[in-house]
Write a protein that holds these residues in place. Structure first.
Motif, PDB file in Angstrom:
ATOM      1  N   THR A 298      67.101 110.386 -11.007  1.00  0.00           N
ATOM      2  CA  THR A 298      65.646 110.262 -11.064  1.00  0.00           C
ATOM      3  C   THR A 298      65.222 109.235 -12.105  1.00  0.00           C
ATOM      4  N   THR A 299      64.273 108.398 -11.731  1.00  0.00           N
ATOM      5  CA  THR A 299      63.686 107.434 -12.659  1.00  0.00           C
ATOM      6  C   THR A 299      62.300 107.918 -13.072  1.00  0.00           C
ATOM      7  N   ILE A 300      62.062 107.970 -14.367  1.00  0.00           N
ATOM      8  CA  ILE A 300      60.743 108.342 -14.874  1.00  0.00           C
ATOM      9  C   ILE A 300      60.149 107.142 -15.601  1.00  0.00           C
ATOM     10  N   ILE A 301      59.073 106.604 -15.055  1.00  0.00           N
ATOM     11  CA  ILE A 301      58.349 105.490 -15.652  1.00  0.00           C
ATOM     12  C   ILE A 301      56.988 106.022 -16.067  1.00  0.00           C
ATOM     13  N   SER A 302      56.663 105.922 -17.363  1.00  0.00           N
ATOM     14  CA  SER A 302      55.440 106.574 -17.824  1.00  0.00           C
ATOM     15  C   SER A 302      54.888 105.904 -19.071  1.00  0.00           C
ATOM     16  N   ASP A 303      53.567 105.963 -19.199  1.00  0.00           N
ATOM     17  CA  ASP A 303      52.913 105.564 -20.449  1.00  0.00           C
ATOM     18  C   ASP A 303      52.972 106.749 -21.411  1.00  0.00           C
ATOM     19  N   VAL A 304      53.345 106.475 -22.639  1.00  0.00           N
ATOM     20  CA  VAL A 304      53.427 107.520 -23.662  1.00  0.00           C
ATOM     21  C   VAL A 304      52.702 107.024 -24.904  1.00  0.00           C
ATOM     22  N   VAL A 328      68.691 111.251 -15.422  1.00  0.00           N
ATOM     23  CA  VAL A 328      67.337 110.711 -15.589  1.00  0.00           C
ATOM     24  C   VAL A 328      67.410 109.399 -16.348  1.00  0.00           C
ATOM     25  N   LYS A 329      66.688 108.424 -15.823  1.00  0.00           N
ATOM     26  CA  LYS A 329      66.539 107.126 -16.486  1.00  0.00           C
ATOM     27  C   LYS A 329      65.075 106.993 -16.906  1.00  0.00           C
ATOM     28  N   LEU A 330      64.856 106.781 -18.204  1.00  0.00           N
ATOM     29  CA  LEU A 330      63.505 106.707 -18.756  1.00  0.00           C
ATOM     30  C   LEU A 330      63.080 105.269 -19.000  1.00  0.00           C
ATOM     31  N   ALA A 331      61.864 104.952 -18.614  1.00  0.00           N
ATOM     32  CA  ALA A 331      61.219 103.689 -18.958  1.00  0.00           C
ATOM     33  C   ALA A 331      59.827 104.042 -19.463  1.00  0.00           C
ATOM     34  N   LEU A 332      59.688 104.103 -20.779  1.00  0.00           N
ATOM     35  CA  LEU A 332      58.438 104.521 -21.402  1.00  0.00           C
ATOM     36  C   LEU A 332      57.755 103.329 -22.062  1.00  0.00           C
ATOM     37  N   VAL A 333      56.459 103.263 -21.901  1.00  0.00           N
ATOM     38  CA  VAL A 333      55.671 102.183 -22.488  1.00  0.00           C
ATOM     39  C   VAL A 333      54.527 102.811 -23.281  1.00  0.00           C
ATOM     40  N   GLY A 334      54.375 102.382 -24.527  1.00  0.00           N
ATOM     41  CA  GLY A 334      53.274 102.916 -25.317  1.00  0.00           C
ATOM     42  C   GLY A 334      53.554 102.823 -26.797  1.00  0.00           C
ATOM     43  N   THR A 335      52.738 103.534 -27.581  1.00  0.00           N
ATOM     44  CA  THR A 335      52.827 103.499 -29.039  1.00  0.00           C
ATOM     45  C   THR A 335      52.840 104.919 -29.579  1.00  0.00           C
ATOM     46  N   LEU A 336      53.748 105.186 -30.493  1.00  0.00           N
ATOM     47  CA  LEU A 336      53.850 106.483 -31.135  1.00  0.00           C
ATOM     48  C   LEU A 336      53.814 106.329 -32.638  1.00  0.00           C
ATOM     49  N   GLY A 337      53.261 107.317 -33.302  1.00  0.00           N
ATOM     50  CA  GLY A 337      53.377 107.376 -34.743  1.00  0.00           C
ATOM     51  C   GLY A 337      54.772 107.835 -35.123  1.00  0.00           C
ATOM     52  N   VAL A 338      55.068 107.772 -36.417  1.00  0.00           N
ATOM     53  CA  VAL A 338      56.411 108.118 -36.857  1.00  0.00           C
ATOM     54  C   VAL A 338      56.742 109.579 -36.550  1.00  0.00           C
ATOM     55  N   ALA A 339      55.788 110.472 -36.790  1.00  0.00           N
ATOM     56  CA  ALA A 339      56.028 111.886 -36.502  1.00  0.00           C
ATOM     57  C   ALA A 339      56.259 112.103 -35.010  1.00  0.00           C
ATOM     58  N   ILE A 360      68.011 105.366 -21.479  1.00  0.00           N
ATOM     59  CA  ILE A 360      66.836 104.484 -21.514  1.00  0.00           C
ATOM     60  C   ILE A 360      67.065 103.266 -20.626  1.00  0.00           C
ATOM     61  N   TRP A 361      66.079 102.970 -19.796  1.00  0.00           N
ATOM     62  CA  TRP A 361      66.108 101.765 -18.963  1.00  0.00           C
ATOM     63  C   TRP A 361      65.537 100.624 -19.797  1.00  0.00           C
ATOM     64  N   GLU A 362      66.416 100.007 -20.554  1.00  0.00           N
ATOM     65  CA  GLU A 362      65.991  99.053 -21.582  1.00  0.00           C
ATOM     66  C   GLU A 362      65.107  97.939 -21.045  1.00  0.00           C
ATOM     67  N   ARG A 363      65.388  97.491 -19.843  1.00  0.00           N
ATOM     68  CA  ARG A 363      64.652  96.344 -19.287  1.00  0.00           C
ATOM     69  C   ARG A 363      63.166  96.644 -19.101  1.00  0.00           C
ATOM     70  N   HIS A 364      62.832  97.919 -18.922  1.00  0.00           N
ATOM     71  CA  HIS A 364      61.441  98.288 -18.673  1.00  0.00           C
ATOM     72  C   HIS A 364      60.884  99.229 -19.743  1.00  0.00           C
ATOM     73  N   HIS A 365      61.638  99.439 -20.811  1.00  0.00           N
ATOM     74  CA  HIS A 365      61.242 100.375 -21.855  1.00  0.00           C
ATOM     75  C   HIS A 365      60.628  99.606 -23.024  1.00  0.00           C
TER      76      HIS A 365
END
Length: 432
Positions: A298-304, A328-339, A360-365
């Motif tokens: 399964t590929t999960i592509i998501s804004d986080v 599972v292959k993850l491709a997450l895009v977004g911004t997180l704080g340190v916590a 992690i799907w580095e090409r799209h992460h």
């Protein structure tokens, strides 16, 4: 156009050779059927392909790879059981039975043992992974000696009589780079006949593949062959997703019986097609997919962007069934704080152990971690620890990518350690 027997569910000379493991028409069963010209004929068989036994997946390590190998072997056994369940007269495997001519003798012997337990004949077509060339696995001493009587290699192109009224039209690969459309070559040699005829082929079709490869199969040629009644069904291998071509319901890729790639590439794999053909006063076709595969890629592509999105991601991973056979292959895009980044690290570590594999799907992460001094202040650090944390926040904003990454990692570790005392996890909003 012929009418289907039932709706689809959702989810040329006769070839023969005395060599063990090759097609022997006389070895096939010959149940009583009408043989007069124009008489009704009917047959049910299983269409499968692309077993690629011996295949390894780079993202599976240790026990997960062994479990995956076992599942692929189990799928072969399941196909034999399915043949009995649906009343199939035979099984055709349309190429790439083995992933490579150099697969171990253990895999060859165990596969042939499983096929020998089938209650019906099995016809194996050499494909691009296991072509019938000078190094062919089908000519190996191991294969020839271990091949049971009900297993037949389609080692020559042409018509193979399965039984009275039913024939295969074989188009085997004899090299990894054919210089022509092998299926079209055989169709061009056929004359009309009363037999139910099933093409057994392998390779890409021009509907999906770029032009320029002489081996690409002509979709229009297949369509013409079934529309004119020259053949009754075209069984193809090479495409690992179950796929119907045209609108006749008679041209199919069966897909692979166990998943081999992620769901953004491969759809509806893990299945085998049960096909029933009828010719005579009434012509009809019915194709029913049956699931035999157990794994899921399964590929999960998501804004986080924050703790709420992390909670959604956790719920999504938690909901996956049969985790020990799910990758599972993850491709997450977004911004997180340190916590939040620390909470993500915890989540990743946890599901990395629960799933067969998580990566992690580095090409799209593209997940950016932003160090906010307010996050550090909430930890309540004092003295040297507080000073160090403040320094790390500054370094995390550095233009030096390596230095910034190291600072983020250090801050993430700091927050994870703080979380162990009861503070970090609650701030992230993602409970374990």
């Amino acid at each position: 156009m012929t009418a289907p027997l039932f709706d689809l569910p959702e989810d040329a000379a006769e070839l023969g050779t005395a060599e063990r493991g090759a097609v022997r028409a006389e070895a096939a069963p010959a149940p009583s059927r009408a043989s007069e010209p124009g008489a009704d004929r009917e047959v049910t068989f299983l269409h499968t392909a692309d077993w690629q036994l011996g295949m390894g997946r780079h993202f599976l390590g240790g026990q997960a790879q062994h479990t995956y190998d076992a599942a692929r072997a189990d799928a072969v056994v399941a196909i034999g059981a399915l043949a009995r369940t649906v009343g199939a007269e035979f099984v055709v495997v349309c190429g790439d039975v083995f992933d490579d001519p150099k697969v171990s003798s253990r895999i060859v012997r165990r596969t042939l043992d499983a096929l020998g337990d089938y209650s019906v004949p099995v016809y194996l077509l050499p494909g691009n992974h296991d072509p019938l060339d000078s190094t062919s696995i089908y000519r190996s001493e191991t294969f020839v000696r271990a091949c049971p009587d009900n297993v037949h290699v389609l080692d020559r192109a042409g018509v193979v009589r399965v039984r009275d009224g039913v024939s295969l039209v074989a188009a085997p690969w004899t090299s990894k780079r054919p210089e022509s459309d092998l299926v079209a070559d055989q169709l061009g040699r056929l004359a009309p006949a009363d037999d139910l005829r099933i093409v057994v082929g392998h390779g890409g079709v021009d509907q999906f593949s770029p032009a320029g490869d002489p081996a690409i199969v002509s979709t229009s040629g297949l369509q013409t062959a079934v529309d004119t009644g020259l053949v009754d069904y075209v069984a193809l291998g090479d495409r690992h997703s179950v796929t119907s071509l045209g609108d006749s319901g008679r041209i199919w890729y069966s897909g692979a019986p166990e998943v081999t790639d992620f769901d953004h590439v491969e759809a509806d794999s893990g299945q085998v097609l049960a096909v029933t053909l009828r010719r005579g006063r009434e012509s009809a076709v019915a194709v029913a997919p049956h699931r035999v595969g157990k794994w899921r890629f399964t590929t999960i592509i998501s804004d986080v962007n924050g703790s709420a999105d992390l909670a959604t991601l956790r719920a999504r991973l938690q909901a996956l069934p049969d985790k020990s056979r799910t990758v599972v292959k993850l491709a997450l895009v977004g911004t997180l704080g340190v916590a939040e980044a620390a909470a993500f690290d915890d989540l990743f570590a946890e599901f990395g152990e629960r799933l067969a594999a998580l990566w992690i799907w580095e090409r799209h992460h593209d997940l950016t971690v932003v160090a906010d001094p307010a996050d550090v202040a909430e930890l309540g650090l004092t003295g040297y620890a507080a000073a160090t944390a403040e320094e790390l926040v500054g370094l995390a904003g550095s233009d030096d990518a390596a230095q910034a990454a190291a600072a983020h990692s250090a801050l993430s570790l700091l927050f994870r350690l703080a979380g162990a005392t009861g503070s970090g996890a609650s701030r992230s909003g993602v409970s374990a």
